[in-house]
Design a protein around this motif. Structure first.
Motif, short mmCIF file in Angstrom:
data_model
loop_
_atom_site.label_atom_id
_atom_site.label_comp_id
_atom_site.label_asym_id
_atom_site.label_seq_id
_atom_site.Cartn_x
_atom_site.Cartn_y
_atom_site.Cartn_z
N ASP A 94 0.82 -1.20 0.00
CA ASP A 94 0.00 0.00 0.00
C ASP A 94 0.87 1.26 0.00
OD1 ASP A 94 -2.60 0.82 -0.19
OD2 ASP A 94 -3.03 0.77 1.97
N GLY A 95 2.04 1.19 -0.65
CA GLY A 95 2.89 2.38 -0.83
C GLY A 95 3.75 2.77 0.35
N ALA A 96 3.80 1.93 1.42
CA ALA A 96 4.63 2.30 2.58
C ALA A 96 5.34 1.07 3.14
CB ALA A 96 3.76 2.95 3.66
N GLY A 97 6.45 1.32 3.86
CA GLY A 97 7.23 0.23 4.46
C GLY A 97 6.95 0.13 5.95
N HIS A 98 6.97 -1.11 6.49
CA HIS A 98 6.71 -1.32 7.92
C HIS A 98 7.77 -2.30 8.42
CE1 HIS A 98 2.71 0.40 7.15
NE2 HIS A 98 2.82 -0.26 6.02
N ARG A 99 8.54 -1.87 9.42
CA ARG A 99 9.63 -2.74 9.88
C ARG A 99 9.13 -3.72 10.94
NH1 ARG A 99 14.32 -2.39 13.62
NH2 ARG A 99 15.84 -3.80 12.69
N ILE A 100 9.54 -4.98 10.81
CA ILE A 100 9.30 -5.97 11.85
C ILE A 100 10.63 -6.15 12.56
CG2 ILE A 100 8.46 -8.29 12.40
CD1 ILE A 100 6.32 -7.24 10.76
N ASP A 101 10.70 -5.74 13.82
CA ASP A 101 11.96 -5.72 14.56
C ASP A 101 12.11 -7.04 15.33
OD1 ASP A 101 14.04 -5.28 16.34
OD2 ASP A 101 13.47 -3.19 16.72
N PHE A 102 12.74 -8.03 14.68
CA PHE A 102 12.87 -9.36 15.29
C PHE A 102 13.56 -9.27 16.64
CE2 PHE A 102 13.52 -11.10 10.72
CZ PHE A 102 12.16 -11.05 10.50
N HIS A 103 14.63 -8.48 16.67
CA HIS A 103 15.46 -8.42 17.87
C HIS A 103 14.63 -7.96 19.06
CE1 HIS A 103 19.54 -8.76 19.31
NE2 HIS A 103 19.24 -7.79 20.16
N ALA A 104 13.84 -6.89 18.86
CA ALA A 104 13.02 -6.36 19.96
C ALA A 104 11.88 -7.33 20.29
CB ALA A 104 12.46 -5.00 19.57
N LEU A 105 11.34 -8.01 19.27
CA LEU A 105 10.16 -8.84 19.50
C LEU A 105 10.49 -10.19 20.13
CD1 LEU A 105 8.49 -8.07 16.08
CD2 LEU A 105 7.32 -7.76 18.27
N VAL A 106 11.55 -10.84 19.64
CA VAL A 106 11.83 -12.20 20.12
C VAL A 106 13.29 -12.40 20.57
CG1 VAL A 106 9.96 -13.30 18.83
CG2 VAL A 106 12.20 -13.11 17.76
N GLY A 107 14.08 -11.34 20.50
CA GLY A 107 15.47 -11.43 20.98
C GLY A 107 16.36 -12.29 20.10
N ARG A 164 7.44 -2.09 -8.37
CA ARG A 164 6.96 -2.88 -7.23
C ARG A 164 7.47 -2.37 -5.89
NH1 ARG A 164 6.70 -8.89 -9.83
NH2 ARG A 164 5.96 -8.19 -11.85
N LEU A 165 8.50 -1.54 -5.90
CA LEU A 165 9.08 -1.01 -4.65
C LEU A 165 8.66 0.43 -4.40
CD1 LEU A 165 11.00 -2.39 -2.62
CD2 LEU A 165 10.97 -3.58 -4.78
N ALA A 166 8.09 1.09 -5.41
CA ALA A 166 7.84 2.53 -5.34
C ALA A 166 7.10 2.89 -4.05
CB ALA A 166 7.01 2.95 -6.55
N PRO A 167 7.44 4.02 -3.40
CA PRO A 167 8.45 5.01 -3.83
C PRO A 167 9.84 4.75 -3.25
CG PRO A 167 7.20 5.88 -1.98
CD PRO A 167 6.70 4.47 -2.21
N HIS A 168 10.12 3.53 -2.78
CA HIS A 168 11.45 3.25 -2.22
C HIS A 168 12.50 3.31 -3.34
CE1 HIS A 168 14.20 1.50 0.76
NE2 HIS A 168 14.79 1.00 -0.30
N PRO A 169 13.58 4.08 -3.16
CA PRO A 169 14.60 4.18 -4.22
C PRO A 169 15.43 2.90 -4.35
CG PRO A 169 15.29 5.42 -2.27
CD PRO A 169 13.92 4.87 -1.96
N LEU A 170 15.85 2.60 -5.56
CA LEU A 170 16.57 1.36 -5.84
C LEU A 170 17.86 1.71 -6.58
CD1 LEU A 170 15.52 -1.44 -5.19
CD2 LEU A 170 14.64 -1.58 -7.52
N ALA A 171 19.00 1.26 -6.05
CA ALA A 171 20.28 1.47 -6.76
C ALA A 171 20.46 0.34 -7.75
CB ALA A 171 21.42 1.49 -5.75
#
Ligand code: DHB
Length: 390
Positions: free
Chosen positions: A83-96, A248-255
């Motif tokens: 849906d046009g945005a990124g969401h981080r899943i923080d494994f370290h914080a969630l399950v160590g 497929r990544l927009a608007p995330h920039p890709l090198a």
């Protein structure tokens, strides 16, 4: 005809077969490992790159790889994009726990070097024709590249010979007997010379289809793009690949940069109808296949091996058959959990050809339910980083 006698005959020098021979050797159990491929082919075929924490620890602690200490890169989370945005899943914080980026062919190079240094009987270019349980022992009939016939006689034979396993037939009675699911899409994978486009992996759901941004090093990147199963990897120009990835990544920039390898990965889920019979057992892709979303293939193969190695120690060192008879039950529990996780990640992130607007909106509802719930994120993190191996 030559006969070679050993305690365990292992068909397949992929991650499962090599790790098994390594763990058995540490327990004082001798094995012979054969593979139809050359060492060069095994060490240079590009595969997945994500390793669960417990497996990195095992590779270190067992002396299977010293390089993981230096070269594996910890990843503390992933990004889900939709849906046009990124969401981080923080494994370290969630399950160590973290996961580690360390390509599978590097694991193979390390294990082959460790096994050779340990005096392992490891034979490349040797094709298994059949395997049999003949009562008081198990037998593998093989032929070498020079058409020499060699029989390997062992107390136990393990099929670590991949999805087209020869040993599977001796265990289940057929090549195909089992539980099977095919998907109407595949992945187009590339390796390119470019700097990283993100510090962690990005799994992206988009109306144009799925894309995955992964990394290999500061100068080489691995990326995947949902495609048709019949896609010809050479049919697209580099510019067309970059255009599809950007959409497929927009608007995330890709090198971007030169693409120097392309492959198409088929999507299948499979679990063989039996994993053990008499003096024969299956591990890794010979026993099951998972679709690649979520990077479970190598990790699941290694988990089978740890369970089987313990059972073989009980059998061959103490004459105790209980654990080998329980191997399928113990391994299958994890296998079906990994099947479910890989299926779930696949179905949540890919666009099914001919999908309806209902399906697309329901999928977004599913993705929001995961990222807006700590329990949802934790469920994903527990599975992605790998359930503890008891
Ligand atoms: C890679 C492959 C996967 O299947 C995945 O889920 C993540 C990463 C890789 O090759 O880097």
């Amino acid at each position: 005809m030559t006969v070679v006698r050993t305690q365990v005959g292992i068909v397949g020098a992929g991650p499962a077969g090599l790790l098994l021979s390594h763990l058995l050797a540490a327990a004082g159990i001798e094995s012979v490992v054969i593979d139809s491929r050359s060492r060069d082919e095994i060490e240079n075929t590009v595969r997945a790159g994500i390793i669960e924490d417990w497996l990195i620890q095992l590779l270190k602690d067992s002396g299977g790889s010293d390089r993981v200490l230096r070269d594996a890169q910890p990843h503390q989370g992933i990004e889900l994009r939709f849906d046009g945005a990124g969401h981080r899943i923080d494994f370290h914080a969630l399950v160590g726990r973290d996961v580690w980026l360390y390509p599978q062919h590097e694991v193979l190079r390390d294990l082959i070097a460790a096994r050779m240094a340990g005096g392992q009987d490891l034979r490349f270019g040797v094709l298994a024709q059949t395997a049999h349980d003949v009562g008081e022992r198990a037998v593998i009939e093989t032929t070498t590249a020079e058409a020499e016939a060699i029989t390997i006689e062992a107390e136990f034979v393990v099929g670590a010979d991949g999805s087209r396993s020869v040993v599977r037939e001796a265990v289940t009675g057929s090549q195909t007997d089992g539980y099977f699911k095919e998907y109407p899409f595949a992945w187009f994978g590339i390796l390119c010379e470019a700097p990283p486009s993100a510090p962690e992996l990005i799994y992206s759901n988009s109306p144009q289809g799925f894309a995955l941004i992964s990394q290999r090093s500061q100068t080489v990147q691995r990326m995947y793009l949902q495609c048709d199963p019949d896609q010809d990897p050479d049919a697209l120009t580099d510019d067309e690949v970059w255009e599809a990835l950007r959409a497929r990544l927009a608007p995330h920039p890709l090198a971007d940069g030169p693409i120097f390898q392309r492959d198409v990965l088929r999507f299948r889920s499979f679990v063989a109808s039996a994993l053990q019979r008499g003096r024969l057992a299956l591990v890794g892709d010979a026993a099951h296949t998972v679709p690649p979303t979520g990077a479970k293939g190598l990790n699941l193969a290694a988990a089978d091996v740890v369970i089987l190695a313990r059972a073989l120690e009980a059998l061959l060192l103490r004459g105790d058959r209980t654990e080998i008879e329980r191997y399928p039950e113990v391994a299958l529990k994890r296998i079906w959990k990994a099947q479910q996780f890989s299926y779930w990640m696949t179905s949540m992130l890919h666009t099914v050809p001919g999908t309806t607007e209902f399906d697309r909106l329901r999928q977004l509802g599913e993705l929001y339910s995961v990222i807006e719930s700590e329990a949802g994120q934790r469920f994903l993190a527990e599975a992605y980083t790998g359930w503890p191996l008891h």
